[in-house]
Design a protein around this motif. Structure first.
Motif, PDB file in Angstrom:
ATOM      1  N   VAL B  86      -6.993 -17.022  37.504  1.00  0.00           N
ATOM      2  CA  VAL B  86      -8.197 -16.884  38.331  1.00  0.00           C
ATOM      3  C   VAL B  86      -8.610 -15.410  38.420  1.00  0.00           C
ATOM      4  N   ILE B  87      -7.624 -14.545  38.653  1.00  0.00           N
ATOM      5  CA  ILE B  87      -7.945 -13.117  38.797  1.00  0.00           C
ATOM      6  C   ILE B  87      -8.551 -12.571  37.501  1.00  0.00           C
ATOM      7  N   LEU B  88      -7.884 -12.854  36.377  1.00  0.00           N
ATOM      8  CA  LEU B  88      -8.401 -12.340  35.103  1.00  0.00           C
ATOM      9  C   LEU B  88      -9.742 -12.983  34.757  1.00  0.00           C
ATOM     10  N   GLY B  89      -9.888 -14.256  35.100  1.00  0.00           N
ATOM     11  CA  GLY B  89     -11.154 -14.937  34.818  1.00  0.00           C
ATOM     12  C   GLY B  89     -12.299 -14.349  35.610  1.00  0.00           C
ATOM     13  N   LYS B  90     -11.987 -13.912  36.829  1.00  0.00           N
ATOM     14  CA  LYS B  90     -13.028 -13.379  37.713  1.00  0.00           C
ATOM     15  C   LYS B  90     -13.329 -11.918  37.414  1.00  0.00           C
ATOM     16  N   LEU B  91     -12.371 -11.223  36.812  1.00  0.00           N
ATOM     17  CA  LEU B  91     -12.553  -9.790  36.569  1.00  0.00           C
ATOM     18  C   LEU B  91     -12.492  -9.514  35.064  1.00  0.00           C
ATOM     19  N   PRO B  92     -13.602  -9.688  34.366  1.00  0.00           N
ATOM     20  CA  PRO B  92     -13.602  -9.544  32.903  1.00  0.00           C
ATOM     21  C   PRO B  92     -13.132  -8.160  32.440  1.00  0.00           C
ATOM     22  N   LEU B  93     -13.424  -7.128  33.237  1.00  0.00           N
ATOM     23  CA  LEU B  93     -13.015  -5.787  32.822  1.00  0.00           C
ATOM     24  C   LEU B  93     -11.501  -5.662  32.808  1.00  0.00           C
ATOM     25  N   LEU B  94     -10.889  -6.194  33.861  1.00  0.00           N
ATOM     26  CA  LEU B  94      -9.435  -6.186  33.932  1.00  0.00           C
ATOM     27  C   LEU B  94      -8.852  -6.993  32.779  1.00  0.00           C
ATOM     28  N   GLU B  95      -9.483  -8.143  32.529  1.00  0.00           N
ATOM     29  CA  GLU B  95      -8.976  -9.015  31.467  1.00  0.00           C
ATOM     30  C   GLU B  95      -9.025  -8.291  30.127  1.00  0.00           C
ATOM     31  N   ALA B  96     -10.158  -7.615  29.868  1.00  0.00           N
ATOM     32  CA  ALA B  96     -10.310  -6.898  28.603  1.00  0.00           C
ATOM     33  C   ALA B  96      -9.241  -5.818  28.462  1.00  0.00           C
ATOM     34  N   SER B  97      -8.910  -5.150  29.586  1.00  0.00           N
ATOM     35  CA  SER B  97      -7.939  -4.057  29.458  1.00  0.00           C
ATOM     36  C   SER B  97      -6.517  -4.551  29.281  1.00  0.00           C
ATOM     37  N   VAL B  98      -6.187  -5.722  29.828  1.00  0.00           N
ATOM     38  CA  VAL B  98      -4.807  -6.190  29.671  1.00  0.00           C
ATOM     39  C   VAL B  98      -4.650  -7.205  28.535  1.00  0.00           C
ATOM     40  N   ARG B  99      -5.759  -7.535  27.864  1.00  0.00           N
ATOM     41  CA  ARG B  99      -5.689  -8.575  26.833  1.00  0.00           C
ATOM     42  C   ARG B  99      -4.645  -8.286  25.743  1.00  0.00           C
ATOM     43  N   PRO B 100      -4.610  -7.054  25.187  1.00  0.00           N
ATOM     44  CA  PRO B 100      -3.601  -6.802  24.136  1.00  0.00           C
ATOM     45  C   PRO B 100      -2.183  -7.060  24.623  1.00  0.00           C
ATOM     46  N   LEU B 101      -1.936  -6.661  25.865  1.00  0.00           N
ATOM     47  CA  LEU B 101      -0.619  -6.869  26.459  1.00  0.00           C
ATOM     48  C   LEU B 101      -0.306  -8.364  26.548  1.00  0.00           C
ATOM     49  N   ILE B 102      -1.297  -9.130  26.992  1.00  0.00           N
ATOM     50  CA  ILE B 102      -1.087 -10.572  27.139  1.00  0.00           C
ATOM     51  C   ILE B 102      -0.804 -11.211  25.793  1.00  0.00           C
ATOM     52  N   ILE B 103      -1.575 -10.819  24.792  1.00  0.00           N
ATOM     53  CA  ILE B 103      -1.360 -11.390  23.462  1.00  0.00           C
ATOM     54  C   ILE B 103       0.036 -11.034  22.966  1.00  0.00           C
ATOM     55  N   ALA B 104       0.429  -9.771  23.166  1.00  0.00           N
ATOM     56  CA  ALA B 104       1.762  -9.342  22.742  1.00  0.00           C
ATOM     57  C   ALA B 104       2.833 -10.189  23.427  1.00  0.00           C
ATOM     58  N   LEU B 105       2.695 -10.361  24.753  1.00  0.00           N
ATOM     59  CA  LEU B 105       3.668 -11.154  25.491  1.00  0.00           C
ATOM     60  C   LEU B 105       3.684 -12.595  25.023  1.00  0.00           C
ATOM     61  N   GLU B 106       2.486 -13.069  24.644  1.00  0.00           N
ATOM     62  CA  GLU B 106       2.385 -14.462  24.270  1.00  0.00           C
ATOM     63  C   GLU B 106       3.078 -14.747  22.944  1.00  0.00           C
ATOM     64  N   VAL B 107       2.969 -13.810  21.991  1.00  0.00           N
ATOM     65  CA  VAL B 107       3.538 -14.084  20.671  1.00  0.00           C
ATOM     66  C   VAL B 107       5.032 -13.778  20.589  1.00  0.00           C
ATOM     67  N   ILE B 108       5.555 -13.012  21.555  1.00  0.00           N
ATOM     68  CA  ILE B 108       7.017 -12.807  21.571  1.00  0.00           C
ATOM     69  C   ILE B 108       7.685 -14.165  21.729  1.00  0.00           C
ATOM     70  N   PRO B 109       8.647 -14.484  20.875  1.00  0.00           N
ATOM     71  CA  PRO B 109       9.390 -15.722  21.115  1.00  0.00           C
ATOM     72  C   PRO B 109      10.218 -15.521  22.391  1.00  0.00           C
ATOM     73  N   LYS B 110       9.794 -16.178  23.435  1.00  0.00           N
ATOM     74  CA  LYS B 110      10.351 -15.847  24.744  1.00  0.00           C
ATOM     75  C   LYS B 110      11.813 -16.256  24.897  1.00  0.00           C
ATOM     76  N   VAL B 111      12.247 -17.231  24.092  1.00  0.00           N
ATOM     77  CA  VAL B 111      13.665 -17.602  24.204  1.00  0.00           C
ATOM     78  C   VAL B 111      14.550 -16.456  23.719  1.00  0.00           C
ATOM     79  N   ALA B 112      13.978 -15.547  22.926  1.00  0.00           N
ATOM     80  CA  ALA B 112      14.747 -14.381  22.479  1.00  0.00           C
ATOM     81  C   ALA B 112      15.087 -13.465  23.650  1.00  0.00           C
ATOM     82  N   LEU B 113      14.375 -13.653  24.760  1.00  0.00           N
ATOM     83  CA  LEU B 113      14.626 -12.797  25.923  1.00  0.00           C
ATOM     84  C   LEU B 113      15.783 -13.298  26.782  1.00  0.00           C
ATOM     85  N   ILE B 114      16.256 -14.509  26.465  1.00  0.00           N
ATOM     86  CA  ILE B 114      17.272 -15.113  27.336  1.00  0.00           C
ATOM     87  C   ILE B 114      18.502 -14.220  27.523  1.00  0.00           C
TER      88      ILE B 114
END
Ligand SMILES: Nc1ncnc2c1ncn2[C@@H]1O[C@H](COP(=O)(O)OP(=O)(O)OP(=O)(O)O)[C@@H](O)[C@H]1O
Ligand SMILES: [Mg+2]
Lengths: 281, 264
Positions: B86-114
């Protein structure tokens, strides 16, 4: 307000007509996009009397929707003024919400909320005003009867036909007793037969609620059959080319379409629209 | 029986029938080919073992642990996903600035963090809840982000034309049109929360159904392994069923609900 008993203030004689309900002066609208600017409306001046029914016609893209959206408080004008009931609607980019309250808007699509049934859709404006549930129900029922949907209050929008949905949208626009009803091609998506029926209904509703109406349409017959006046807009930039008065009394039944006077008006408007088309090509 | 009714009852007949066929073929194949029970135990043996496993009280402790981890992780991930979406959806500027970070976090195989989480949070339930929550977070957040943005233009016009406040617009429009997206996210999230929990249990700790998988494997007890897998499948199905049932109640007006009701 629709209960007011006797006095008929409907402007029969222009000489004793009440002051204008809506006054539009020097209205300009320029849309700025990345690819440049579109001059959508230019030097629009128009006065509309209380309880008058004004039809707005013109070719696609001539600015009808733009004008209506500015009047509805949805898009700010670039310059110029709109007064409704003596108060300015726009102050720069912001609207006067006390003026917005007098309006009811019907869009080309019914825009009903799929998560509410017809009753809740119709009564939504009242709900936002804080009207109690019982009063809302009563009002929704009354309006549903007015638009012929009394048996569908508990249905969801998807269970209704296009025409029924549009009638529900009209009922919603009426729920807070608007003094001014703005309609943007409300029957555009309907077939000819349903449209004819809706034309009769809208006249009946307009008279019953004593609302002032601005009605956008593509259809010259419809514009003449419904309007006290027909405003003809030409494109690029959108200007008022001419305003035609329709002298017949309202409400008008289907028989008006047999009237020679009606034919003449329609013929003239048709020629006028065509002529403008020739300039284009 | 008309077509609609038939469509409604058909899965209830075909699913058990297909399962029976599967088990019969499986049993017959194993017996006919003389496959070792170490490699593929016949269903008869698996069910026998299942009965035995279910009779042991430690099994139920493990089920409780796993279910708790899944539910907590799912709820935390969903709540965080809705909030951030909701926050990112409501604040496009914030979303644009954190988007690379989100994509990076998303593609990390998260089970590797266990292993990292094990170091941080130990071998207990916390690690599994965190990994389940992390996996559940992304589908919910991304769906909500999309949902907040995809509010119908015409509906917005209506709210504006009836002079709705920001809160009223949220309550009657944005919240309502977001809900189908929240549920779409939740349906993916519950599946991922199950996976995250089980993998977490594989790698750390000595409780839960995931741990039982590792234990039976170490004992080379294939029938018991299959029995645990059946239990896992059942837990996963029940979780998914709860989420979809909740959706039916919460958004009966949405076509993903009534559309299915009409045909299935
Ligand atoms: N939001 C917008 N941004 C940029 N340009 C716009 C926008 N809305 C309308 N226009 C432009 O303004 C002009 C008038 O558009 P408008 O929608 O008012 O026409 P219309 O008379 O309602 O047409 P139609 O009969 O097809 O509905 C068009 O040239 C259109 O491209
Ligand atoms: Mg238009």
């Amino acid at each position: 307000m629709h209960m007011q008993p006797t006095v008929d203030t409907r402007p029969v004689d222009p000489i004793v007509a009440p002051p204008a309900e809506i006054r539009i002066s020097g209205l300009e609208k320029v849309y700025k996009t990345e690819r440049g600017a579109t001059h959508a409306l230019s030097d629009i001046n128009l006065e509309i009397r209380k309880e008058e029914f004004v039809s707005l016609i013109g070719r696609s893209g001539c600015g009808k929707t733009t004008l209506l959206r500015i009047m509805a408080g949805l898009v700010p004008p670039t310059s110029g003024d709109i007064e409704i009931g003596g108060r300015a609607l726009w102050h720069g980019e912001s609207v006067d919400s006390s003026v917005i309250r007098k309006l009811g808007v019907v869009f080309q699509d019914s825009n009903l909320f799929p998560w509410y049934d017809i009753e809740d859709n119709i009564a939504l404006p009242l709900r936002l005003r804080g009207v109690k549930k019982a009063a809302r129900r009563a009002r929704a029922r009354e309006l549903a009867e007015l638009v012929g949907l009394a048996d569908f209050l508990g249905n969801y929008p998807r269970e209704l036909s296009g025409g029924m949905r549009q009638r529900a949208a009209i009922a919603r626009a009426l729920s807070d007793n608007p003094e001014l009803l703005l309609m943007d091609e409300p029957f555009g998506a309907l077939d000819a037969m349903t449209r004819e029926k809706m034309n009769l209904e809208i006249q009946r509703i307009a008279l019953a609620t004593r609302a002032t109406v601005v009605f956008v349409t593509h259809d010259i017959d419809e514009a003449v059959a419904l309007g006290d006046r027909v405003v003809h807009l030409t494109p690029r930039p959108g200007r008022i080319k001419d305003i035609v008065t329709v002298p017949m009394d309202r409400p008008r039944g289907v028989e008006i379409k047999q009237d020679p006077g009606f034919h003449e008006l329609v013929g003239n408007l048709y020629a006028s629209l065509n002529e403008e088309g020739d300039h284009e090509s | 029986m008309n077509r609609r009714k038939l469509l409604k009852v058909l899965p209830w007949i075909t699913t058990p029938a297909l399962l029976i066929v599967l088990f019969v073929v499986w049993e017959v194949t194993v017996k006919a080919l003389g496959i070792s029970t170490l490699i593929l135990p016949p269903p008869s043996l698996v069910f026998e073992q299942l009965g035995q496993t279910l009779g042991e009280p430690t099994t139920w402790t493990n089920v409780r642990v796993t279910v708790t981890e899944i539910v907590l992780g799912f709820l935390a991930g969903t709540a965080a996903g809705v909030l951030v979406g909701v926050i990112l959806g409501k604040l496009p500027l914030l979303e644009a600035s954190v988007r690379p970070l989100i994509i990076a976090l998303e593609v990390i195989p998260k089970v590797a963090l266990i292993p990292l989480f094990v170091i941080w949070f130990g071998f207990g339930m916390t690690t599994k809840v965190v990994i389940a929550g992390l996996l559940a977070f992304f589908p919910v957040m991304l769906n909500v982000l999309l949902g907040v943005r995809s509010v119908d233009r015409g509906h917005r016009d209506v709210m504006q034309s009836i002079n709705a406040s920001r809160w009223q617009t949220f309550r009657h429009l944005e919240y309502k049109s977001m809900m189908p997206h929240v549920f779409a996210g939740m349906e993916t999230a519950i599946v991922l929360a199950v996976i995250g929990t089980i993998v977490g249990e594989y790698l750390g700790g000595n409780e839960g159904l995931g741990y039982m998988v590792v234990k039976t494997l170490n004992e080379l007890n294939a029938p018991a392994l299959f029995a645990v897998i059946l239990m896992l499948a059942t837990v996963g199905l029940i979780m998914y069923f709860i989420v979809t049932s909740f959706k039916r109640v919460a958004i009966p007006w949405h076509e993903s609900v009534y559309g299915r009701k009409d045909v299935g």
